[in-house]
Design an enzyme around this catalytic site. Structure first.
Site, PDB file in Angstrom:
ATOM      1  N   TYR A  79       0.868  -1.110  -0.108  1.00  0.00           N
ATOM      2  CA  TYR A  79       0.003   0.211   0.108  1.00  0.00           C
ATOM      3  C   TYR A  79       0.893   1.295  -0.074  1.00  0.00           C
ATOM      4  O   TYR A  79       0.367   2.171  -0.566  1.00  0.00           O
ATOM      5  CB  TYR A  79      -1.082   0.066   1.165  1.00  0.00           C
ATOM      6  CG  TYR A  79      -2.137  -0.909   0.997  1.00  0.00           C
ATOM      7  CD1 TYR A  79      -2.130  -1.961   0.388  1.00  0.00           C
ATOM      8  CD2 TYR A  79      -3.559  -0.649   1.617  1.00  0.00           C
ATOM      9  CE1 TYR A  79      -3.077  -2.896   0.040  1.00  0.00           C
ATOM     10  CE2 TYR A  79      -4.594  -1.479   1.586  1.00  0.00           C
ATOM     11  CZ  TYR A  79      -4.459  -2.488   0.875  1.00  0.00           C
ATOM     12  OH  TYR A  79      -5.377  -3.432   0.766  1.00  0.00           O
ATOM     13  N   GLU A 104      -0.564  11.427 -11.050  1.00  0.00           N
ATOM     14  CA  GLU A 104       0.377  12.777 -11.428  1.00  0.00           C
ATOM     15  C   GLU A 104       1.894  12.680 -11.271  1.00  0.00           C
ATOM     16  O   GLU A 104       2.329  12.772 -11.996  1.00  0.00           O
ATOM     17  CB  GLU A 104      -0.263  13.740 -10.259  1.00  0.00           C
ATOM     18  CG  GLU A 104      -1.745  13.953 -10.455  1.00  0.00           C
ATOM     19  CD  GLU A 104      -2.672  12.746  -9.576  1.00  0.00           C
ATOM     20  OE1 GLU A 104      -2.426  11.844  -9.432  1.00  0.00           O
ATOM     21  OE2 GLU A 104      -3.559  13.577  -9.150  1.00  0.00           O
ATOM     22  N   CYS A 110      -3.827  14.739  -4.689  1.00  0.00           N
ATOM     23  CA  CYS A 110      -3.693  14.567  -3.497  1.00  0.00           C
ATOM     24  C   CYS A 110      -2.412  15.374  -2.990  1.00  0.00           C
ATOM     25  O   CYS A 110      -1.987  16.154  -3.708  1.00  0.00           O
ATOM     26  CB  CYS A 110      -3.126  12.991  -3.091  1.00  0.00           C
ATOM     27  SG  CYS A 110      -1.367  12.493  -3.427  1.00  0.00           S
TER      28      CYS A 110
HETATM   29  O1  LIG Z   1      -5.184  12.252  -7.416  1.00  0.00           O
HETATM   30  C1  LIG Z   1      -5.044  11.074  -6.961  1.00  0.00           C
HETATM   31  C2  LIG Z   1      -5.900  10.362  -6.120  1.00  0.00           C
HETATM   32  C3  LIG Z   1      -5.572   9.138  -5.857  1.00  0.00           C
HETATM   33  N1  LIG Z   1      -4.683   8.448  -6.659  1.00  0.00           N
HETATM   34  C4  LIG Z   1      -4.555   7.018  -6.569  1.00  0.00           C
HETATM   35  C5  LIG Z   1      -3.627   6.421  -5.525  1.00  0.00           C
HETATM   36  C6  LIG Z   1      -4.277   5.193  -4.942  1.00  0.00           C
HETATM   37  O2  LIG Z   1      -3.789   4.152  -5.951  1.00  0.00           O
HETATM   38  C7  LIG Z   1      -5.638   5.313  -5.385  1.00  0.00           C
HETATM   39  C8  LIG Z   1      -6.755   5.506  -4.381  1.00  0.00           C
HETATM   40  O3  LIG Z   1      -6.198   6.634  -3.376  1.00  0.00           O
HETATM   41  O4  LIG Z   1      -5.780   6.669  -6.285  1.00  0.00           O
HETATM   42  C9  LIG Z   1      -3.975   9.101  -7.672  1.00  0.00           C
HETATM   43  O5  LIG Z   1      -3.465   8.469  -8.431  1.00  0.00           O
HETATM   44  N2  LIG Z   1      -4.282  10.341  -7.922  1.00  0.00           N
HETATM   45 ZN   LIG Z   2      -1.038  11.726  -5.443  1.00  0.00          ZN
END
Ligand SMILES: O=c1ccn([C@H]2C[C@H](O)[C@@H](CO)O2)c(=O)[nH]1
Ligand SMILES: [Zn+2]
Length: 132
Positions: A48, A55, A86
């Site tokens: 995890y 991004e 995020c």
């Molecule tokens: O902007 C974002 C938000 C989440 N995730 C991914 C991380 C994880 O694999 C999944 C759930 O959080 O989504 C991204 O790639 N970008």
């Molecule tokens: Zn992110």
């Protein structure tokens, strides 16, 4: 580079998402200073914690190929809603982009909203705070 072309690239990235744990598929596409485009997807991990967001995948691909200045980034996640980057990704975008760059959040291939980095990461801590 128009927004819809970049969005399409982000969808292309999303088609390669490796997300067997969350089943939350994300794609991103960055346009760099020379108009080159890099796509990315989220890449999850059984631990995890080793998961990488879409991004950052796109940005790290660009930087590792010698491009360090982002002109725009498009992000697509959950179908029919907007997925914002995020906090970690906002910080990574801030490392390689000006505060006024466009962040295109796609709901689908036609509907999107545009935010600036400054709107979603006000008061960013950046290299200027380190005197760089
Ligand atoms: O902007 C974002 C938000 C989440 N995730 C991914 C991380 C994880 O694999 C999944 C759930 O959080 O989504 C991204 O790639 N970008
Ligand atoms: Zn992110």
């Amino acid at each position: 580079m128009d927004y819809e072309t970049l969005l399409n690239k982000a969808f292309e990235g999303r088609s390669r998402a490796y997300a067997p744990y969350s089943n939350f598929y994300v794609g991103a596409a960055v346009v760099m200073e020379d108009e080159s485009i890099y796509t990315g997807c989220n890449i999850e991990n059984a631990s995890y914690g080793a998961t990488n967001c879409a991004e950052r995948t796109a940005i790290f691909k660009a930087v590792s190929e010698g491009h360090t200045s982002i002109k725009a980034i498009a992000i697509v996640g959950v179908e029919n809603d907007y997925t914002y980057p995020c906090g970690i990704c906002r910080q990574v975008i801030a490392e390689f982009a000006a505060a006024d760059i466009q962040i295109i959040l796609g709901k689908n291939k036609k509907e999107y909203i545009v935010k600036t980095l400054d709107e979603i990461l006000p008061g960013a801590f950046t290299k200027k705070d380190l005197g760089k």
